[in-house]
Design an enzyme around this catalytic site. Structure first.
Site, mmCIF file in Angstrom:
data_model
loop_
_atom_site.group_PDB
_atom_site.id
_atom_site.type_symbol
_atom_site.label_atom_id
_atom_site.label_comp_id
_atom_site.label_asym_id
_atom_site.label_seq_id
_atom_site.Cartn_x
_atom_site.Cartn_y
_atom_site.Cartn_z
ATOM 1 N N HIS A 143 0.868 -1.180 0.000
ATOM 2 C CA HIS A 143 0.000 0.000 0.000
ATOM 3 C C HIS A 143 0.911 1.239 0.000
ATOM 4 C CE1 HIS A 143 -2.857 2.932 1.776
ATOM 5 N NE2 HIS A 143 -3.814 2.108 1.406
ATOM 6 N N ASP B 180 2.923 -4.823 8.060
ATOM 7 C CA ASP B 180 1.717 -4.005 7.894
ATOM 8 C C ASP B 180 0.523 -4.962 8.013
ATOM 9 O OD1 ASP B 180 -0.517 -2.713 6.982
ATOM 10 O OD2 ASP B 180 0.420 -1.876 5.184
ATOM 11 N N GLN C 47 -4.543 -5.397 6.783
ATOM 12 C CA GLN C 47 -5.517 -6.315 6.165
ATOM 13 C C GLN C 47 -5.457 -7.719 6.754
ATOM 14 O OE1 GLN C 47 -7.872 -5.321 4.228
ATOM 15 N NE2 GLN C 47 -7.137 -3.305 3.623
ATOM 16 N N LYS D 295 -10.454 -0.943 10.516
ATOM 17 C CA LYS D 295 -10.557 -2.099 9.628
ATOM 18 C C LYS D 295 -10.912 -3.368 10.401
ATOM 19 C CE LYS D 295 -7.324 -0.247 6.256
ATOM 20 N NZ LYS D 295 -8.071 0.189 5.058
ATOM 21 N N CYS E 153 -4.621 2.512 -3.794
ATOM 22 C CA CYS E 153 -3.392 3.003 -3.148
ATOM 23 C C CYS E 153 -2.246 2.010 -3.314
ATOM 24 C CB CYS E 153 -3.604 3.297 -1.657
ATOM 25 S SG CYS E 153 -4.773 4.594 -1.372
HETATM 26 N N1 PMP Z 1 -1.796 -0.800 4.539
HETATM 27 C C1 PMP Z 1 -2.722 -1.566 3.945
HETATM 28 C C2 PMP Z 1 -2.341 -2.932 3.465
HETATM 29 C C3 PMP Z 1 -4.017 -1.090 3.802
HETATM 30 O O1 PMP Z 1 -4.946 -1.837 3.210
HETATM 31 C C4 PMP Z 1 -4.347 0.208 4.287
HETATM 32 C C5 PMP Z 1 -5.742 0.787 4.138
HETATM 33 N N2 PMP Z 1 -6.342 0.578 2.902
HETATM 34 C C6 PMP Z 1 -3.347 0.947 4.899
HETATM 35 C C7 PMP Z 1 -2.092 0.413 5.013
HETATM 36 C C8 PMP Z 1 -3.601 2.318 5.436
HETATM 37 O O2 PMP Z 1 -4.486 2.258 6.516
HETATM 38 P P1 PMP Z 1 -5.082 3.602 7.152
HETATM 39 O O3 PMP Z 1 -5.633 4.397 6.021
HETATM 40 O O4 PMP Z 1 -6.129 3.111 8.094
HETATM 41 O O5 PMP Z 1 -3.961 4.286 7.841
#
Ligand code: PMP
Length: 403
Positions: A121, A198, A201, A224, A362
């Site tokens: 991401h 990270d 997910q 999440k 993203c």
């Molecule tokens: N890493 C991953 C793998 C994600 O899916 C996401 C959110 N889509 C993020 C980081 C960022 O999370 P947040 O916007 O809650 O900070």
């Protein structure tokens, strides 16, 4: 798992959009909230609210107890050794930025290297790029197969004496790939390199044990995992956190301040400048208690069943291209049908009451690797049903026929 009973805990699932029952398949972006999580916030605002840590009065102490109890709940949920290892942040993004700033300050120097992967991401790419500009470090990238799995032989080859950190997603938000993080960590440790996972997910979809994984750092967002927005976690081993400088300065994070010299608070407070979102942390703990009561194993099994049913049904659709066919997959299905633009598919599915996400998610470097601009993504949560998968499949077929 009694899905119908569980669905009753989520009032929003009962609503309609465009006079159609809502089919919410955008859980990778954020999950819906059970009543108990919202009630925890309302109750705390109505009956406990006071700033934490500094007060002698009854409410402040009660609010502090709730906030620190939430830290214990988070620690138990991921099996941390102690609450000093649980830093509250605003979310995954802030947790990784904290790492890039603070770990980067302590341990990364010009010419050093950080390993990330193709499927990260932007939150796990851009903070390292900003650091690269500040400090002259280099990013090395683990390649992936066409099925969407990391190529571990190539990963091993990326290590040099200048490698200082590996930072990879546990589960890809686009491909759903569950990366073999225990193995990734073992390899890194064999080179004396720590690993940041990270977990944005993975945390909602499977049991996570940071000690069993031997993760040095693990980050996630409350929203999440059925918790509130605006709260997240950075888990870090004390041996690393102790040697990292503060990320932000302000109240809470200090022991003593004078204009000549300031000393910093102990862990975890050293990293928590300012008033924390103590209402949000209570709500996060409530969410974690909620999923724990259902059982993370049960949630994983239910979602695996949904996922394999959805993969099988979607594969029957003419022109279907699914991105991400890893053997270990969780949470999300990214797809395109024929030459229908992802945005058109998403917009028309929305009209049928089906909420999916479209675009690059993203993860533009991954899109470049896949040779596409974006996908439609259906992502599952604990409350989704096979009937909803059927509605999705019928919806995709209907939209496909229109083109
Ligand atoms: N890493 C991953 C793998 C994600 O899916 C996401 C959110 N889509 C993020 C980081 C960022 O999370 P947040 O916007 O809650 O900070």
């Amino acid at each position: 798992m009694d899905i119908n009973k569980i669905r009753e805990d989520f009032p929003i699932l009962g609503r309609t959009v465009y006079n159609k029952p809502l089919v919410y398949l955008d859980n990778g972006a954020t999950t819906q909230k059970p009543r108990c999580v919202v009630e925890a916030m309302v109750n705390e605002y109505y009956s406990v609210n006071a700033n934490v840590h500094r007060g002698v009065h009854f409410l402040s102490q009660q609010a502090t107890e709730l906030h620190e109890a939430a830290r214990e709940t988070v620690g138990r949920f991921i099996n941390a050794r102690s609450t000093s290892e649980i830093i509250f942040t605003r979310g995954t993004t802030e947790s990784i930025n904290l790492m890039a700033y603070s770990f980067g300050e302590a341990f990364l120097h010009e010419g050093d290297e950080v390993i990330v992967s193709t499927m990260e991401h932007h939150s796990n790419i851009v903070p390292w790029q900003l650091l690269a500009e500040r400090k002259g470090i280099t990013l090395k990238v683990i390649p992936i197969t066409d099925e969407g799995e990391l190529i571990l032989e190539e990963y091993e080859k990326l290590f040099t004496p200048r490698t200082r950190l590996v930072s990879v997603a546990h589960v890809s938000n686009v491909l759903g790939t569950v990366n073999p993080v225990a193995e990734i960590i073992r390899t890194a440790h064999a080179h004396d390199v720590p690993v940041l996972i990270d977990g944005a997910q993975s945390i909602p979809h499977m049991p996570v044990d940071v000690q069993a994984l031997d993760a040095d750092f693990y980050v996630f967002s409350a929203h999440k995992v059925y918790g509130p927005t605006g709260v997240g976690v950075l888990y870090g081993k004390e041996q690393w956190l102790d040697r990292m400088p503060p990320y932000q300065g302000g109240g809470e994070m200090i022991q003593h301040v004078s204009f000549e010299r300031t000393t910093f608070n102990e862990l975890p407070f050293k990293f928590e400048a300012g008033t924390p979102d103590y209402i949000g942390t209570t709500a996060l703990a409530t969410a974690l208690d909620y999923v724990s009561a259902i059982g993370m194993e049960q949630i994983a099994a239910h979602e695996q069943e949904l996922l394999s049913y959805a993969m099988q049904r979607m594969d029957e659709i003419p022109g279907m291209r699914i991105f991400g066919r890893a053997k270990q997959k969780s949470g999300a299905i990214s797809f395109l049908v024929g030459d229908i633009h992802h945005f058109d598919m998403g917009t028309l599915l929305d009209r049928l009451g089906i909420a999916v996400r479209t675009g690059h998610h993203c993860a533009q470097p991954l899109m470049i690797r896949l040779g596409i601009e974006g996908t439609v993504r259906a992502s599952f949560g604990l409350y989704n049903t096979k009937e909803e998968v059927d509605t999705l499949v019928a919806g995709i077929e209907r939209v496909s026929k229109m083109f």
